[in-house]
Design an enzyme around this catalytic site. Sequence first.
Site, mmCIF file in Angstrom:
data_model
loop_
_atom_site.group_PDB
_atom_site.id
_atom_site.type_symbol
_atom_site.label_atom_id
_atom_site.label_comp_id
_atom_site.label_asym_id
_atom_site.label_seq_id
_atom_site.Cartn_x
_atom_site.Cartn_y
_atom_site.Cartn_z
ATOM 1 N N ASP B 17 -16.943 49.343 -22.630
ATOM 2 C CA ASP B 17 -16.251 49.013 -21.389
ATOM 3 C C ASP B 17 -14.770 49.256 -21.643
ATOM 4 O O ASP B 17 -14.347 49.445 -22.794
ATOM 5 C CB ASP B 17 -16.497 47.538 -21.022
ATOM 6 C CG ASP B 17 -15.783 47.131 -19.731
ATOM 7 O OD1 ASP B 17 -15.815 47.912 -18.759
ATOM 8 O OD2 ASP B 17 -15.167 46.044 -19.680
ATOM 9 N N SER B 18 -13.973 49.232 -20.574
ATOM 10 C CA SER B 18 -12.529 49.369 -20.765
ATOM 11 C C SER B 18 -11.954 48.154 -21.498
ATOM 12 O O SER B 18 -10.927 48.262 -22.154
ATOM 13 C CB SER B 18 -11.837 49.534 -19.420
ATOM 14 O OG SER B 18 -12.059 48.400 -18.616
ATOM 15 N N CYS B 80 -19.715 49.379 -17.963
ATOM 16 C CA CYS B 80 -18.524 49.543 -17.134
ATOM 17 C C CYS B 80 -18.972 50.270 -15.879
ATOM 18 O O CYS B 80 -19.487 51.391 -15.954
ATOM 19 C CB CYS B 80 -17.497 50.377 -17.904
ATOM 20 S SG CYS B 80 -16.139 50.972 -16.894
ATOM 21 N N GLU B 159 -8.451 40.201 -17.039
ATOM 22 C CA GLU B 159 -7.940 40.546 -18.373
ATOM 23 C C GLU B 159 -6.802 39.606 -18.792
ATOM 24 O O GLU B 159 -6.513 39.475 -19.965
ATOM 25 C CB GLU B 159 -7.494 42.010 -18.426
ATOM 26 C CG GLU B 159 -8.650 43.014 -18.371
ATOM 27 C CD GLU B 159 -9.474 43.110 -19.662
ATOM 28 O OE1 GLU B 159 -8.964 42.772 -20.747
ATOM 29 O OE2 GLU B 159 -10.650 43.511 -19.578
ATOM 30 N N CYS B 191 -18.692 45.498 -10.778
ATOM 31 C CA CYS B 191 -17.771 45.683 -11.901
ATOM 32 C C CYS B 191 -18.122 44.603 -12.901
ATOM 33 O O CYS B 191 -18.272 43.443 -12.509
ATOM 34 C CB CYS B 191 -16.320 45.544 -11.428
ATOM 35 S SG CYS B 191 -15.117 45.489 -12.790
ATOM 36 N N HIS B 193 -16.454 43.063 -14.932
ATOM 37 C CA HIS B 193 -15.471 41.977 -15.027
ATOM 38 C C HIS B 193 -15.733 40.875 -13.994
ATOM 39 O O HIS B 193 -15.329 39.733 -14.186
ATOM 40 C CB HIS B 193 -14.051 42.505 -14.774
ATOM 41 C CG HIS B 193 -13.436 43.236 -15.925
ATOM 42 N ND1 HIS B 193 -13.800 44.513 -16.256
ATOM 43 C CD2 HIS B 193 -12.483 42.869 -16.818
ATOM 44 C CE1 HIS B 193 -13.082 44.906 -17.311
ATOM 45 N NE2 HIS B 193 -12.277 43.927 -17.663
#
Lengths: 291, 291
Positions: B17-18, B80, B159, B191, B193
């Site tokens: 993932d990022s 992701c 984040e 997503c 996240h």
Amino acid sequence: MGIDSTSAAHRPIGLFDSGLGGLTVLRELERLMPDERFVYLGDTARLPYGTKGAATITRYALECASFLLRHDIKALVVACNTASSIALSALREAMPCDVIGTIDPAVARAVAVTARGGIGVIGTDATIASGAYERAIAAIAPRCTVVSHACPLFVPVVEQGMFDGEIVDKIIELYLSKFDFTQIDTLILGCTHYPLLKSAIARYVGTSVTLVDSAYPIAHELGRILEESGRLAQRRVVRAPASFFVTDEVSRFNRLAALLLGKESVTAVRTEELADDITAEQSSSPDVTIQ
Amino acid sequence: MGIDSTSAAHRPIGLFDSGLGGLTVLRELERLMPDERFVYLGDTARLPYGTKGAATITRYALECASFLLRHDIKALVVACNTASSIALSALREAMPCDVIGTIDPAVARAVAVTARGGIGVIGTDATIASGAYERAIAAIAPRCTVVSHACPLFVPVVEQGMFDGEIVDKIIELYLSKFDFTQIDTLILGCTHYPLLKSAIARYVGTSVTLVDSAYPIAHELGRILEESGRLAQRRVVRAPASFFVTDEVSRFNRLAALLLGKESVTAVRTEELADDITAEQSSSPDVTIQ
């Protein structure tokens, strides 16, 4: 530096930032030095810088500088406070031209305008963690007191094109409520993105706090350096527009850059050169021509 | 694919993932498949992916996959949604192992749970612009109606470790007020996240809307694939902890990863291999040993 000033004068000035923020510096440079040519690089494929670590930021800054050097620049403006805070000495060591960062010019201005010596600094995580502002202020005005706080959501908000409104106000309150503005009369906007939130920040802090950003002090300082060394551009009959490069796609950058610079349109060129930098250096690729 | 299933079973499963988002998938994989070994890569030096262009995202995804391949993985989970939406076919073409994306498993689940066929999708700019969810839903449930909106500030907020609070609520309202929840009974958190904002999102949408994320459906789908091909890991006496790699510094990742995974501590290793990928491939560097 042994550069022939006559031939140096016609060379462009390079600027880089992670994204749009450096445009606030370019805007001021273009206003004060309308005869200069500018090459702007926004490293949008790796944006933001300010939440990342020092080693990563230094590598990115050196790659940006190396890209601009291939455009034969006569001076480099590090139009990113994060890169200026972390990588300025590495950049100065690596670059064969003048390198101007954002910290010292803004600090000189803040020290000049503060009435009571209470200076606040806001910036990215990396900028604030570096302590660069505290050191720069202590070096020229050891009696000033400095309080600094990171505002990590400001950059993503600006990069979304959100400069005002209820959410922007809430996020400003989240970070700026940490300051005691009875003790601080000057606030350094220690990130080139933050001037885009200036009206909203000014509304929050009120008229008793002077906001200082780097754009004008940088332009003034660079003008002085170029003039003293006889490297200011000659007056041009036809002024050359700035060249824009980005590392990600151009559409969002073009739209917001035109808006911020008050131009009808901006046409950036996407480059993948930074990704290939290590390979490119080894094979010593020929110089790139400005588009 | 002609892989010897006995030897394949002991090999690890790779995820990337990022940043932190993919940990919501890892958490579910570890719960459902406790005997598997996992290698997780967070490309934190280039995060976020979702505001970037398709060519940039595809390049990053291929570099992440190539890194994980050097860890001899038996399957790749693209943890992701941005990379899954944009680069899944490029990844499937490039990788000599099973590649599981986030889109189809979540879509199958959303179609199964919707009562009235009104499905909402939220995701990054890149995911929503790709139309990947609309295509996937149309392919298996053409009578469903789909409305999707990008929520570009959700990733930076997560984040930052902000999962709740007034600003999170305001940002949720900014984006989710675009939906007409009288028409939508199922909302896909498109997503990895976003499950970290699940309580705050649930509070906003109320009990009449079912939230669907990819974590459980992915884990279920991967379990099925491995079981059918006899490549599920054997029961271990001592379970191997997951290996974590990041491209930026480890401190913030370690802290938030431990929190999210409910572990005492997480010790990620920083890698610069992705930056050198082009060079590395040319010189065919030896396999990397898992730390």
